[in-house]
Scaffold this motif. Structure first.
Motif, short mmCIF file in Angstrom:
data_model
loop_
_atom_site.label_atom_id
_atom_site.label_comp_id
_atom_site.label_asym_id
_atom_site.label_seq_id
_atom_site.Cartn_x
_atom_site.Cartn_y
_atom_site.Cartn_z
N ILE A 4 -11.38 -23.36 34.82
CA ILE A 4 -11.33 -23.39 36.27
C ILE A 4 -12.15 -22.24 36.83
O ILE A 4 -12.54 -21.32 36.11
CB ILE A 4 -9.88 -23.33 36.80
CG1 ILE A 4 -9.22 -21.99 36.43
CG2 ILE A 4 -9.07 -24.51 36.29
CD1 ILE A 4 -7.90 -21.75 37.14
N LYS A 5 -12.36 -22.28 38.13
CA LYS A 5 -13.09 -21.23 38.84
C LYS A 5 -12.08 -20.30 39.50
O LYS A 5 -11.12 -20.76 40.12
CB LYS A 5 -13.99 -21.86 39.90
CG LYS A 5 -14.68 -20.87 40.81
CD LYS A 5 -15.50 -21.62 41.84
CE LYS A 5 -16.02 -20.69 42.91
NZ LYS A 5 -16.79 -21.44 43.93
N ASP A 19 -16.56 -18.72 36.54
CA ASP A 19 -16.49 -20.16 36.29
C ASP A 19 -15.98 -20.37 34.87
O ASP A 19 -16.22 -19.56 33.99
CB ASP A 19 -17.87 -20.80 36.44
CG ASP A 19 -18.36 -20.79 37.87
OD1 ASP A 19 -17.60 -21.20 38.77
OD2 ASP A 19 -19.51 -20.35 38.10
N GLU A 96 -4.76 -25.91 36.22
CA GLU A 96 -5.68 -26.69 37.06
C GLU A 96 -5.36 -26.57 38.54
O GLU A 96 -6.25 -26.65 39.38
CB GLU A 96 -5.68 -28.15 36.61
CG GLU A 96 -6.39 -28.34 35.29
CD GLU A 96 -6.61 -29.80 34.93
OE1 GLU A 96 -6.56 -30.66 35.83
OE2 GLU A 96 -6.84 -30.06 33.74
N ASP A 99 -7.49 -23.95 40.44
CA ASP A 99 -8.95 -24.04 40.44
C ASP A 99 -9.48 -23.62 41.81
O ASP A 99 -9.13 -24.22 42.83
CB ASP A 99 -9.41 -25.46 40.11
CG ASP A 99 -10.89 -25.57 39.80
OD1 ASP A 99 -11.56 -24.52 39.63
OD2 ASP A 99 -11.38 -26.71 39.73
#
Length: 109
Positions: A4-5, A19, A96, A99
């Motif tokens: 994820i970022k 990233d 997630e 993100d």
């Protein structure tokens, strides 16, 4: 596995965009490994030193969740710089749902 970022804003105002941060790791591990200024993690993620203190951006606070009692007690060591958005990045496990997470690194003093 897809990462994820995450965005960590350092005290100098530079936004460090990471990233592909691995899911299941902590924000502290990711920040420290990337050399983000102010993310020291002296205790190695044991929630006992507050050297990974961050302020979670308002848009992300609900998804990150609240600190537990142990984290709150550790944050008390830096009570002079604690804000309602304070968290220890060693206690933020990346998933997630995080993100795009944005935090600001707390000052070290």
């Amino acid at each position: 596995m897809r990462g994820i970022k995450v965005v960590l804003v350092q005290n100098d105002g530079e936004a460090r965009v990471i990233d592909n941060a691995p899911i299941g790791t902590t924000l502290m591990e990711v920040g420290r490994n990337a050399g983000v200024d102010g993310i020291l993690g002296d205790c190695g993620g044991g929630c006992s030193c507050a050297t990974c203190h961050v302020y979670v951006d308002a848009d992300w606070q609900a998804r990150v969740g609240a600190a537990d009692e142990v984290e709150i007690a550790t944050l008390d060591m830096v009570s002079h710089i604690v804000k309602p958005s304070s968290r220890l990045s060693c206690q933020i496990v990346l998933g997630e749902q995080l993100d795009g997470l944005k935090v600001t690194v707390a000052p070290l003093d």
